[in-house]
Design an enzyme around this catalytic site. Structure first.
Site, mmCIF file in Angstrom:
data_model
loop_
_atom_site.group_PDB
_atom_site.id
_atom_site.type_symbol
_atom_site.label_atom_id
_atom_site.label_comp_id
_atom_site.label_asym_id
_atom_site.label_seq_id
_atom_site.Cartn_x
_atom_site.Cartn_y
_atom_site.Cartn_z
ATOM 1 N N SER A 112 0.925 -1.119 0.090
ATOM 2 C CA SER A 112 0.191 0.016 -0.193
ATOM 3 C C SER A 112 0.809 1.149 0.012
ATOM 4 O O SER A 112 1.634 1.441 -0.749
ATOM 5 C CB SER A 112 -0.836 0.003 1.044
ATOM 6 O OG SER A 112 -2.100 0.703 1.061
ATOM 7 N N ASP A 165 -9.996 -4.138 -4.613
ATOM 8 C CA ASP A 165 -9.347 -3.529 -3.721
ATOM 9 C C ASP A 165 -10.212 -2.061 -3.615
ATOM 10 O O ASP A 165 -10.406 -1.239 -4.475
ATOM 11 C CB ASP A 165 -7.756 -2.957 -4.101
ATOM 12 C CG ASP A 165 -7.233 -2.486 -3.035
ATOM 13 O OD1 ASP A 165 -7.809 -1.761 -2.191
ATOM 14 O OD2 ASP A 165 -6.003 -2.456 -2.899
ATOM 15 N N HIS A 197 -8.081 -5.207 -0.159
ATOM 16 C CA HIS A 197 -6.546 -4.239 0.279
ATOM 17 C C HIS A 197 -5.884 -5.573 1.067
ATOM 18 O O HIS A 197 -5.944 -4.926 2.369
ATOM 19 C CB HIS A 197 -6.889 -3.081 0.498
ATOM 20 C CG HIS A 197 -5.941 -2.118 0.768
ATOM 21 N ND1 HIS A 197 -5.255 -1.879 -0.386
ATOM 22 C CD2 HIS A 197 -5.273 -1.566 1.778
ATOM 23 C CE1 HIS A 197 -4.338 -0.997 0.025
ATOM 24 N NE2 HIS A 197 -4.125 -0.935 1.284
#
Length: 218
Positions: A112, A165, A197
């Site tokens: 991320s 996601d 995610h």
């Protein structure tokens, strides 16, 4: 900044992997996962980001590599914070080089926000890294490229993204992949059906194989 989690290799140290966590996490969060997939001659470093206020989360303080202002792809970015974090990454790489590990035996990666930091740092380093890995991330300050590109186009780069996601949209991953294709000779983009995610066993297996291929035994 808190001391990073360091996992020493069980064999002679000939490679290093530095992995950056996502927003609000710590180095501890990814250390056992990455330790399980790194080669046995590879040292693992999982730093923890400094705690700072995050605009996107109403100014709430949490571990963050740089400020996130919006989840809109064309919105403002924390350019100063991104560049400051990148200098920190580059100095960590330099420390490993000074300790005797050549740059082409060093891999950096992240999840991320950490993945965003890893690929930006890899692309702006004027040295050949062994590999760069971005999981569920994006390329920050993407309009500064190709001008900001300092790495050789031969940098091995693996980008992974779940197609469900909800936080870092899959289309950001696709957009990043198309930019990387114009900058590097052979970047790899892998998508995972139904993945949100987070990471999956299939994705982590792909990362393990990629790192082992880019940092083979010597």
């Amino acid at each position: 900044m808190a001391s990073p989690i360091v996992v020493m290799p069980s064999l002679k140290h000939t490679a290093t992997l530095i992995f950056f966590h996502g927003l609000g996490d710590t180095g501890q969060g990814w250390s056992s996962t990455m330790a399980a997939l790194k080669p046995s001659y590879c040292k693992l470093i999982c730093p923890t980001a400094p705690t700072s206020p995050v605009t996107l989360n109403g100014g709430y303080e949490m571990p963050s590599w740089f400020d996130l202002k919006t989840l809109d792809a064309s919105g403002p970015e924390d350019e100063d914070g991104i560049k400051k974090a990148t200098q920190m990454v580059h100095s960590m790489i330099e420390d490993e080089i000074k300790a005797g590990i050549p740059s082409n035996r060093i891999a950096i990666g992240g999840f991320s926000q950490g993945g965003a930091l890893a690929i930006f740092s890899a692309l702006t380093l004027p040295k050949q890294l062994g590999a760069a890995v971005c999981l569920s991330g994006w390329l920050p300050l993407n309009k500064s490229f190709p001008g900001a590109l300092k790495c050789p186009p031969t940098l091995p780069l693996l980008q992974c993204h779940g197609d469900c996601d909800p936080l870092v949209p899959f289309k950001w991953g696709q957009m990043t992949a198309s930019i990387l294709k114009t900058l590097l000779s052979a970047p790899e983009f892998k998508s995972y059906s139904g993945l949100m995610h987070s990471s999956s066993d299939e994705e982590l297996q792909d990362v393990k194989e990629f790192i082992s291929k880019c940092l083979p035994p010597v």
